[in-house]
Design an enzyme around this catalytic site. Structure first.
Site, short mmCIF file in Angstrom:
data_model
loop_
_atom_site.label_atom_id
_atom_site.label_comp_id
_atom_site.label_asym_id
_atom_site.label_seq_id
_atom_site.Cartn_x
_atom_site.Cartn_y
_atom_site.Cartn_z
N ASP A 11 33.86 -48.69 -47.96
CA ASP A 11 33.56 -48.53 -46.54
C ASP A 11 32.10 -48.93 -46.31
OD1 ASP A 11 32.90 -47.58 -44.02
OD2 ASP A 11 33.80 -45.61 -44.32
N GLY A 33 38.39 -51.10 -35.72
CA GLY A 33 38.02 -51.70 -37.00
C GLY A 33 36.67 -51.23 -37.52
N VAL A 34 35.94 -52.15 -38.12
CA VAL A 34 34.66 -51.80 -38.73
C VAL A 34 33.65 -51.38 -37.65
CG1 VAL A 34 33.72 -54.17 -38.81
CG2 VAL A 34 33.07 -52.52 -40.55
N ASP A 35 33.75 -51.96 -36.47
CA ASP A 35 32.88 -51.63 -35.33
C ASP A 35 33.02 -50.13 -34.99
OD1 ASP A 35 31.22 -51.95 -33.16
OD2 ASP A 35 32.65 -53.10 -31.95
N1 AR6 Z 1 34.08 -51.16 -44.03
C1 AR6 Z 1 34.22 -52.46 -44.41
N2 AR6 Z 1 35.13 -53.29 -43.88
C2 AR6 Z 1 35.94 -52.79 -42.93
C3 AR6 Z 1 35.87 -51.47 -42.46
C4 AR6 Z 1 34.88 -50.63 -43.05
N3 AR6 Z 1 34.72 -49.36 -42.69
N4 AR6 Z 1 36.83 -51.30 -41.51
C5 AR6 Z 1 37.47 -52.48 -41.39
N5 AR6 Z 1 36.96 -53.37 -42.26
P1 AR6 Z 1 37.69 -56.06 -37.73
P2 AR6 Z 1 37.01 -58.62 -36.42
C6 AR6 Z 1 37.31 -54.78 -42.47
O1 AR6 Z 1 39.00 -56.05 -37.06
O2 AR6 Z 1 38.20 -59.28 -36.97
C7 AR6 Z 1 36.69 -54.59 -33.19
O3 AR6 Z 1 37.50 -53.85 -32.33
C8 AR6 Z 1 38.70 -55.21 -42.08
O4 AR6 Z 1 39.61 -54.92 -43.12
O5 AR6 Z 1 36.91 -54.79 -37.80
O6 AR6 Z 1 35.68 -59.35 -36.47
C9 AR6 Z 1 35.47 -55.18 -32.48
O7 AR6 Z 1 34.99 -54.34 -31.45
C10 AR6 Z 1 38.51 -56.73 -41.92
O8 AR6 Z 1 38.60 -57.36 -43.19
O9 AR6 Z 1 36.69 -57.17 -37.05
C11 AR6 Z 1 36.00 -56.48 -31.96
O10 AR6 Z 1 36.68 -56.30 -30.74
C12 AR6 Z 1 37.06 -56.84 -41.43
O11 AR6 Z 1 36.46 -55.56 -41.65
C13 AR6 Z 1 36.99 -56.91 -33.02
O12 AR6 Z 1 37.42 -55.71 -33.66
C14 AR6 Z 1 36.91 -57.24 -39.98
O13 AR6 Z 1 37.92 -56.64 -39.20
C15 AR6 Z 1 36.34 -57.80 -34.05
O14 AR6 Z 1 37.33 -58.29 -34.91
#
Ligand code: AR6
Length: 171
Positions: A11, A33-35
């Site tokens: 994480d 997600g990560v955000d």
């Molecule tokens: N630590 C590391 N990686 C993570 C974590 C974490 N805690 N959580 C998720 N991931 P995404 P995007 C990975 O969807 O595609 C949001 O709603 C996940 O497995 O978070 O750039 C924003 O507000 C994936 O591989 O980001 C935007 O609206 C990676 O992080 C939108 O999502 C990115 O997944 C951005 O979409």
């Protein structure tokens, strides 16, 4: 230079480095997600500062403090939404890495963690995104005084294996 790149599974909010990158959206006001994880872990002060930034265009990056996170800074970038590959997605994702690393250098950041930008909700194919992440980081190291440590934090097994095998191709 390649010995300054590390692949870890876990994480990103637990990373105890100088900065971490958030895969945000154009509003910079949080999301899933990560955000979502980063905003939850940082606490409400992060959203308060983000509200002063007037959003962020795709491919660009903006910096805030880290608040309750272990990092001093969060660099927020907006990856492209995948539309099949003909919509400048690769250029925009490249810009994300260059702009984040440039902001890092400008703030004296020596260690930084990246998530796999755009590969979740935004649908960018993981292998292609992973190649850009590693290739652009190495290109950046060749053009600038390198940052001491860049960690790619992989949330799941597939992500971790893809980053490891891609990095191995550069060795
Ligand atoms: N630590 C590391 N990686 C993570 C974590 C974490 N805690 N959580 C998720 N991931 P995404 P995007 C990975 O969807 O595609 C949001 O709603 C996940 O497995 O978070 O750039 C924003 O507000 C994936 O591989 O980001 C935007 O609206 C990676 O992080 C939108 O999502 C990115 O997944 C951005 O979409």
């Amino acid at each position: 230079m390649i010995d300054r790149i590390f692949i870890e599974q876990g994480d990103i909010t637990q990373q105890n480095l100088h900065a971490l990158v958030n895969a945000a959206n154009k509003t910079l006001l949080g999301g899933g997600g990560v955000d979502g994880s980063i905003h939850r872990a940082a606490g409400p002060e992060l959203l308060k500062e983000c509200k002063t930034l007037n959003g962020c265009n795709t491919g660009e990056a903006k910096i805030t403090k880290g608040y309750q996170l272990p990092v001093k800074y969060v660099i927020h970038t907006v990856g492209p939404v995948w539309h099949g590959g003909n919509g400048k997605e690769a250029e925009l994702l490249t810009d994300c890495y260059i702009n984040c690393l440039t902001l890092a250098i400008n703030h004296g950041i020596e260690s930084i963690a990246f998530p796999a930008i755009s590969t979740g909700v935004y649908g960018y194919p993981l292998d292609k995104a992973c190649f850009i992440a590693i290739n652009e980081t190495l290109n950046f190291f060749n053009r600038n005084d390198p940052i001491e440590k860049v960690v790619f934090v992989c949330f799941d097994d597939l992500n971790f294996k893809t980053y490891q095998s891609t990095l191995a191709k550069f060795k």
